[in-house]
Design a protein around this motif. Structure first.
Motif, PDB file in Angstrom:
ATOM      1  N   PHE A 282       0.851  -1.272   0.029  1.00  0.00           N
ATOM      2  CA  PHE A 282      -0.012   0.032   0.103  1.00  0.00           C
ATOM      3  C   PHE A 282       0.916   1.331  -0.014  1.00  0.00           C
ATOM      4  O   PHE A 282       0.633   2.316  -0.628  1.00  0.00           O
ATOM      5  N   VAL A 283       2.028   1.377   0.638  1.00  0.00           N
ATOM      6  CA  VAL A 283       2.761   2.130   0.719  1.00  0.00           C
ATOM      7  C   VAL A 283       3.394   2.413  -0.566  1.00  0.00           C
ATOM      8  O   VAL A 283       3.668   3.721  -1.127  1.00  0.00           O
ATOM      9  N   LEU A 284       3.812   1.431  -1.235  1.00  0.00           N
ATOM     10  CA  LEU A 284       4.515   1.559  -2.572  1.00  0.00           C
ATOM     11  C   LEU A 284       3.493   2.039  -3.688  1.00  0.00           C
ATOM     12  O   LEU A 284       3.761   2.865  -4.371  1.00  0.00           O
ATOM     13  N   LEU A 285       2.359   1.637  -3.538  1.00  0.00           N
ATOM     14  CA  LEU A 285       1.106   2.078  -4.380  1.00  0.00           C
ATOM     15  C   LEU A 285       0.882   3.560  -4.147  1.00  0.00           C
ATOM     16  O   LEU A 285       0.901   4.434  -5.154  1.00  0.00           O
ATOM     17  N   GLY A 286       1.032   4.019  -2.837  1.00  0.00           N
ATOM     18  CA  GLY A 286       1.166   5.508  -2.653  1.00  0.00           C
ATOM     19  C   GLY A 286       2.095   6.264  -3.289  1.00  0.00           C
ATOM     20  O   GLY A 286       2.153   7.455  -3.874  1.00  0.00           O
ATOM     21  N   ALA A 287       3.638   5.625  -3.077  1.00  0.00           N
ATOM     22  CA  ALA A 287       4.492   6.447  -3.730  1.00  0.00           C
ATOM     23  C   ALA A 287       4.459   6.438  -5.413  1.00  0.00           C
ATOM     24  O   ALA A 287       4.879   7.496  -5.872  1.00  0.00           O
ATOM     25  N   LEU A 288       4.222   5.405  -5.840  1.00  0.00           N
ATOM     26  CA  LEU A 288       4.021   5.405  -7.277  1.00  0.00           C
ATOM     27  C   LEU A 288       2.874   6.239  -8.010  1.00  0.00           C
ATOM     28  O   LEU A 288       3.146   7.086  -8.736  1.00  0.00           O
ATOM     29  N   LEU A 289       1.742   6.452  -7.108  1.00  0.00           N
ATOM     30  CA  LEU A 289       0.741   7.426  -7.509  1.00  0.00           C
ATOM     31  C   LEU A 289       1.334   8.714  -7.298  1.00  0.00           C
ATOM     32  O   LEU A 289       1.063   9.742  -8.004  1.00  0.00           O
ATOM     33  N   ASN A 290       2.079   8.968  -6.408  1.00  0.00           N
ATOM     34  CA  ASN A 290       2.777  10.312  -6.052  1.00  0.00           C
ATOM     35  C   ASN A 290       3.580  10.631  -7.158  1.00  0.00           C
ATOM     36  O   ASN A 290       3.560  11.729  -7.537  1.00  0.00           O
ATOM     37  N   ARG A 291       4.325   9.649  -7.707  1.00  0.00           N
ATOM     38  CA  ARG A 291       5.334   9.730  -8.766  1.00  0.00           C
ATOM     39  C   ARG A 291       4.634  10.252 -10.097  1.00  0.00           C
ATOM     40  O   ARG A 291       5.450  10.977 -10.799  1.00  0.00           O
ATOM     41  N   THR A 292       3.597   9.694 -10.145  1.00  0.00           N
ATOM     42  CA  THR A 292       2.845   9.705 -11.576  1.00  0.00           C
ATOM     43  C   THR A 292       1.847  11.092 -11.532  1.00  0.00           C
ATOM     44  O   THR A 292       1.314  11.419 -12.450  1.00  0.00           O
ATOM     45  N   GLY A 293       2.076  11.653 -10.354  1.00  0.00           N
ATOM     46  CA  GLY A 293       1.116  13.129 -10.260  1.00  0.00           C
ATOM     47  C   GLY A 293      -0.184  13.137  -9.679  1.00  0.00           C
ATOM     48  O   GLY A 293      -0.635  14.052  -9.698  1.00  0.00           O
ATOM     49  N   ALA A 294      -0.463  11.932  -9.025  1.00  0.00           N
ATOM     50  CA  ALA A 294      -1.772  11.784  -8.302  1.00  0.00           C
ATOM     51  C   ALA A 294      -1.853  12.826  -7.325  1.00  0.00           C
ATOM     52  O   ALA A 294      -3.144  13.724  -7.101  1.00  0.00           O
ATOM     53  N   GLY A 295      -0.936  13.384  -6.404  1.00  0.00           N
ATOM     54  CA  GLY A 295      -1.126  14.082  -5.449  1.00  0.00           C
ATOM     55  C   GLY A 295      -1.292  15.697  -6.088  1.00  0.00           C
ATOM     56  O   GLY A 295      -2.406  16.212  -5.652  1.00  0.00           O
ATOM     57  N   PHE A 296      -0.591  16.108  -6.994  1.00  0.00           N
ATOM     58  CA  PHE A 296      -0.993  17.287  -7.660  1.00  0.00           C
ATOM     59  C   PHE A 296      -2.359  17.226  -8.508  1.00  0.00           C
ATOM     60  O   PHE A 296      -2.826  18.336  -8.444  1.00  0.00           O
ATOM     61  N   TYR A 297      -2.503  16.050  -8.846  1.00  0.00           N
ATOM     62  CA  TYR A 297      -4.053  16.043  -9.607  1.00  0.00           C
ATOM     63  C   TYR A 297      -5.133  16.254  -8.521  1.00  0.00           C
ATOM     64  O   TYR A 297      -6.024  16.934  -8.760  1.00  0.00           O
ATOM     65  N   PHE A 298      -5.096  15.477  -7.453  1.00  0.00           N
ATOM     66  CA  PHE A 298      -6.161  15.705  -6.456  1.00  0.00           C
ATOM     67  C   PHE A 298      -5.988  17.118  -6.072  1.00  0.00           C
ATOM     68  O   PHE A 298      -7.120  17.555  -5.856  1.00  0.00           O
TER      69      PHE A 298
END
Length: 678
Positions: free
Chosen positions: A207-223
């Motif tokens: 789950f932490v890895l999924l979060g890091a990968l989403l963060n790398r692909t720009g999910a944080g900025f998208y949200f």
């Protein structure tokens, strides 16, 4: 204070948390990155490709963690005269030695698994040496990555185990031998290799890895962009957007500090722009980011440990935590509205808010892995680790297909685009492994405490805590809450939860039963979980508050105090669900009833927020505050009033209209007084 300096300070705090200290030399980066990627690949192989026994998985998981800590974190972050001991710009020889020794000691249970099993309870000299070395090096790794407090607690429990026979009678304990201690803590699944580490190895990492990968692909900025486009134009819009974006980022991030840096870098300046003082802007972001660990379906690592401790399906924990989590976020959203109303603020100009549908379509690919995760967890009912694995694979496939499509459309090389995705995923794996160091070492070190408690000390501690609480469940809950906040100032949420749950949950259940109050076990566990989370913004140590204050240019202590005041609306919820199991959906069946409880709890949180913030339609008068608190109490726990007035418990929901009427009464009084003033 320049904006560059503020952001630099926030990034430094995040850098320290994630272990990005020794990254100046290329060879150090390559070595650290290679080990981190190998760790991620090992964890990815477990759900589908590799079958290993649980002890081997836990040992390899911890071996990767201690290796990365000794290579990534210096003995001290401060420069000292003995440079080869405190080097922060390179990896010194001594840390290579310590990393190798730690890995060897941790993997000893794998190398001699059959021998240790056959000698259970009767360790030979070699077992004791390796066990002693492993405990020392795990404690030192924990100190480097987490700090002194957790290791200190483990050492104090250890001292108590050995010195028990020599203590005063009322706290005396029969004591343990060195052989018994090392067998339990280092060579069995009752200590370091216990359930907390198992959850870290088998579930949390993915789950932490999924979060890091989403963060790398720009999910944080998208949200963040999604929230701004949806809410930015309304009264206090940037603050409301901060709450929503932090809640969404909390789905993929287990770190309050990372959440603050990801969303706060944008939302805090926007909040200040529309009129929020820096302290208020930073505190809003802190409160929103801290609560990110409460958000289903991922929540924090402690949620997975709760599921293991109680032998429940993970979705049962999510179900129980859903109403309190969403009510907490609704209440914070309402706080931002009240603050904006107090100060007469407006939202952002329309031209500064991106079009919602444009933003939604532009980053929709970020939502696909989350939809897959929810489908796997809720519809297919797959295990959490298998669900996370499928979501990670989906993320990779979606991102790879998208980048190849864009490359073809731009008439660029698909091969080069594919390689860029591989590199991006590699960086995400490194980031995920870094993020896991705190969790892995926290669960391993907390395992020492749990192992000692299971030696029989637990019953003695229960007696001591019960004596302090004087047999009163209300005082016990208050002691537990305060202790969680104090311990949580120096420990990660997961470690705080493990320590407090091991000590206080049995007493909460026992005292509650003694007073005729049936408290579900999951409510007691969630109580410890909630207050462990709230410690992230509790002054004087709350690091999330320091990070947000650095971005906002505000005083860190004042920011922490303000954030804690906002979190009072979260702090009251655990007390409510301890005495009203309806809020954690225990014994509640059917969507209509669940939604009724949820909606009424939202109004209860609103009434409590109005009372604490001192504002409804205008500033509250002194006599309106107790009325608002009464409305809140009725809406949170109608069963109490049903018992008070002799109404059958099955008819408790009939008291909801009374709570709404009391709340509406204050609303009408204030509305009339405002009209009279005009």
């Amino acid at each position: 204070m320049s904006k560059e300096w503020e952001n630099e300070t926030a990034e430094e705090l995040l850098k320290e948390e994630l272990g990005l200290i020794r990254d100046k030399r290329p060879i150090d980066r390559i070595l650290f990155g290679t080990i981190a990627v190998l760790w991620a690949l090992f964890q990815l192989a477990l759900p589908r490709l590799v079958v290993l026994d649980s002890v081997t998985v836990r040992a390899i998981h911890l071996a990767f963690a201690v290796a990365l800590v000794y290579l990534g974190y210096p003995i001290s972050k401060h420069k000292r005269r003995i440079k080869f001991l405190h080097a922060v710009d390179r990896i010194p020889i001594i840390d290579f030695f310590l990393a190798a020794a730690a890995v060897t000691a941790v993997l000893y249970v794998v190398f001699d698994y059959e021998g240790i099993a056959s000698r259970a309870g009767r360790p030979i000299g070699r077992d004791l040496v390796f066990g002693f070395v492993m405990i020392l090096l795990v404690l030192e790794a924990s100190r480097r990555v987490i700090g002194m407090p957790l290791g200190t607690i483990a050492v104090l429990f250890t001292a108590y185990a050995f010195l028990g026979p020599y203590l005063p009678h009322f706290i005396a304990y029969r004591g343990v031998s060195v052989s018994k201690y090392l067998s339990q803590i280092a060579l069995s699944t009752e200590g370091i290799f216990g359930i907390p580490l198992d959850v870290s190895a088998n579930t949390v990492f993915l789950f932490v890895l999924l979060g890091a990968l989403l963060n790398r692909t720009g999910a944080g900025f998208y949200f963040n962009d999604l929230a701004i486009s949806l809410l930015g134009r309304y009264k206090g819009g940037p603050a409301k957007a901060s709450v929503v974006s932090s809640g969404l980022t909390g789905l993929v991030s287990g770190s309050s500090i990372a959440n603050v840096v990801t969303t706060g870098t944008f939302t805090i300046p926007l909040m200040k722009k529309v009129g929020y003082p820096g302290r208020i802007a930073a505190a809003t972001e802190v409160a929103a980011s801290t609560n990110g660990q409460l958000m289903p379906p991922i929540m924090g690592a402690a949620a997975f440990i709760i599921a293991e401790y109680l032998s429940l399906p993970y979705m049962e924990v999510v179900r129980a935590a859903a109403i309190p989590a969403f009510v907490s976020y609704f209440a914070l959203f309402y706080i931002t509205h009240l603050e904006a109303s107090k100060r007469g603020m407006e939202g952002l100009p329309k031209e500064e808010c991106p079009p919602f549908w444009t933003v939604l379509k532009g980053g929709f690919h970020n939502l696909i892995p989350l939809f897959v995760l929810l489908y796997e967890l809720m519809i297919m009912r797959h295990s959490p680790k298998l669900s996370a694995f499928t979501a990670i694979v989906t993320l990779f496939v979606v991102h790879l297909a998208r980048e190849i499509f864009l490359a073809v459309r731009k008439k660029e090389s698909p091969l080069k685009a594919s390689w860029a995705v591989v590199l991006l995923v590699g960086k995400g794996m490194i980031e995920g492994s870094r993020n896991m160091l705190t969790v892995a070492l926290a669960t391993a070190t907390a395992g020492i405490v749990v192992g000692i408690v299971n030696m029989g000390i637990g019953s003695m501690i229960v007696q001591v805590v019960e004596y302090m609480a004087m047999g009163n469940i209300f005082l016990l809950l208050f002691i537990t809450a305060v202790a969680s906040l104090i311990i949580g100032m120096g420990l990660p949420t997961t470690a705080t939860y493990i320590v407090m749950a091991s000590i206080t949950v049995p007493i909460i259940l026992q005292l509650g039963g003694g007073m005729g109050i049936i408290i579900p076990a999951i409510a007691a566990h969630l109580f410890c979980f909630y207050f462990g989370i709230l410690a992230d913004d509790t002054p004087p140590v709350g690091l999330a508050a320091y990070t947000a204050a650095a971005i906002a240019g505000s005083d860190a202590i004042k920011t922490g105090i303000q954030g804690f005041i906002y979190d009072l609306r979260t702090a009251v919820i655990p007390f409510m669900f301890i005495f009203n199991p309806d809020l954690v959906l225990q014994g509640v069946r059917g969507w209509p009833v669940s939604m009724l409880i949820f909606v009424m709890a939202i109004f209860g949180a609103f009434a409590f927020t109005n009372a604490v913030q001192g504002w409804f339609l205008r500033q509250n008068r002194w006599y309106e505050i107790p009325v608002l608190l009464l409305a809140s109490f009725i809406l949170f726990n109608p069963g109490f009033f049903a018992g008070l007035f002799g109404i059958a418990h099955e008819l408790r929901f009939m008291l909801y209209p009374a709570g709404l009427a009391v709340y509406a009464g204050v609303y009408l009084m204030q509305k009339v007084s405002l009209k009279a003033a005009v």
